[in-house]
Design an enzyme around this catalytic site. Structure first.
Site, PDB file in Angstrom:
ATOM      1  N   ARG A 246       0.874  -1.185   0.000  1.00 58.06           N
ATOM      2  CA  ARG A 246       0.000   0.000   0.000  1.00 58.06           C
ATOM      3  C   ARG A 246       0.908   1.231   0.000  1.00 58.06           C
ATOM      4  O   ARG A 246       1.759   1.391   0.858  1.00 58.06           O
ATOM      5  CB  ARG A 246      -0.937   0.003   1.205  1.00 58.06           C
ATOM      6  N   HIS A 250      -1.930   3.274   6.477  1.00 55.92           N
ATOM      7  CA  HIS A 250      -2.855   2.171   6.769  1.00 55.92           C
ATOM      8  C   HIS A 250      -4.298   2.642   6.652  1.00 55.92           C
ATOM      9  O   HIS A 250      -5.124   2.022   5.980  1.00 55.92           O
ATOM     10  CB  HIS A 250      -2.576   1.628   8.166  1.00 55.92           C
ATOM     11  N   TYR A 260       7.613   3.929  10.225  1.00 54.74           N
ATOM     12  CA  TYR A 260       7.964   2.507  10.267  1.00 54.74           C
ATOM     13  C   TYR A 260       8.380   1.931   8.913  1.00 54.74           C
ATOM     14  O   TYR A 260       8.749   0.765   8.831  1.00 54.74           O
ATOM     15  CB  TYR A 260       6.799   1.685  10.850  1.00 54.74           C
TER      16      TYR A 260
END
Length: 347
Positions: A246, A250, A260
């Site tokens: 993606r 999120h 991250y």
């Protein structure tokens, strides 16, 4: 990993190229471009406060649309919260998808002929539901499948194992997708499990599993077609792990992927963009042009504009709607509240 198109749009597996007409190939590309525009506009609408919950989809178009394209209209879809594109191409009107994002009950009401449930928010719960739907189809003698999706994080849920085990035990016609986009919110897949692949988790349930290049729309389509044929022929369910990514966060609810994910990793997957790969393939076959793409982009923008306008004009959800939809017969305490809110809403 099963692959048909490499990153340069070249065929690397001639034997498994699906039998799709030129028009079908162009339609698949049209849907992918349309869905990328829809994602961009949905992010903008979310930032404007005109949408509610939204999980970006850019990068996962091949995984989502390649699989849906292999289904029949009578097949039953049980999506996760990132899988709104599959619902739309299965027949959910776009304005209702926007209402779903806003939490309006009408966004969860599937039109006649659309065999699906609204996107599941609880991680992995759709796997158990899919096993049940698939068993119901088998008991009715229907030649259809139940199809469901989760992410890599969903494979750590108990519902994941229960769903594939139940479907495997009864040879129910289900297709279980794991869209491995490398991170369950911020948790990398390497910390999610010690298994080398997620596809191999199928072994414990005694069902077939396959890992597919999820940025290759032809490979996803071919794998889904194979799984569907097996399922309707009584050979049982299948687990398909699509290796995808993606490009956005999120969800739009405050996630920051730069905390991250490294820039190098983003750049690596940017080169695997499913739209770029398939575009190169079609251009080499003289089936796609910049003019074709721009036409789709403009059509998508206009249809999205009209759909959000229709969603804006739809009657607002009321507290009394919530009560009426939840209960066939209201408990006595809610009967009092119903009257109270009816009075408030009439003013």
């Amino acid at each position: 990993m099963f692959q048909i198109l490499n990153e340069d749009g070249k065929i690397v597996n001639e034997e498994d190229v699906p039998d799709l007409s030129d028009e079908q190939l162009k339609e698949l590309m049209r849907r992918m471009v349309y869905t990328r525009v829809l994602d961009q506009r949905s992010i903008a609408l979310n930032r404007q406060g005109r949408l509610g919950f939204y999980a970006p989809t850019a990068g996962q178009e091949a995984s989502q649309l390649g699989s849906q394209f292999a289904l029949e209209q009578e097949d039953f879809l049980l999506p996760g919260y990132r899988d709104v594109p599959q619902l739309i191409w299965q027949g959910l009107p776009l304005y209702q998808a926007f209402l779903f994002s806003r939490g309006h009950f009408h966004g969860n009401q599937m039109p006649e002929g659309v065999h699906a449930v609204s996107p599941q928010i609880i991680i992995g719960a759709q796997y158990v539901q899919a096993a049940g739907v698939a068993l119901g189809m088998k008991k009715r003698g229907k030649k259809n499948v139940a199809v469901t999706y989760t992410g890599d994080g969903g494979t750590s849920q108990g519902d994941f194992y229960e769903g594939i085990n139940f479907a495997g035990a009864y040879k129910a016609p289900a297709i279980f997708f794991v869209q491995n986009n490398r991170f369950a919110i911020s948790v990398p897949v390497e910390k999610q499990t010690n298994a080398k692949t997620l596809a191999q988790k199928a072994v414990a349930a005694g069902i077939e599993g396959i890992q597919v290049d999820g940025m290759d729309v032809l490979a996803v389509y071919a794998a889904t077609k194979h799984a569907r044929e097996r399922a309707v022929n009584g050979e049982g369910p299948m687990l398909i792990e699509t290796m995808t990514y993606r490009y956005g966060p999120h969800t739009m609810a405050g996630d920051d992927p730069t905390r991250y994910r490294t820039e190098d990793l983003d750049n690596e997957w940017e080169k695997k963009d499913p739209l770029v790969r398939f575009r190169k393939y079609l251009e080499a076959k003289n089936l796609w042009s910049e003019e074709d793409e721009n036409k789709v982009i403009e059509e998508a923008k206009e249809e999205i504009k009209q759909a959000i306008k229709r969603a804006d004009q739809h009657p607002k959800q009321k507290v009394t709607d919530l009560m009426a939809n939840m209960y066939e017969e209201l408990p006595y305490n809610l009967q009092e509240q119903m009257e109270e809110y009816k009075e408030k809403e009439s003013k």
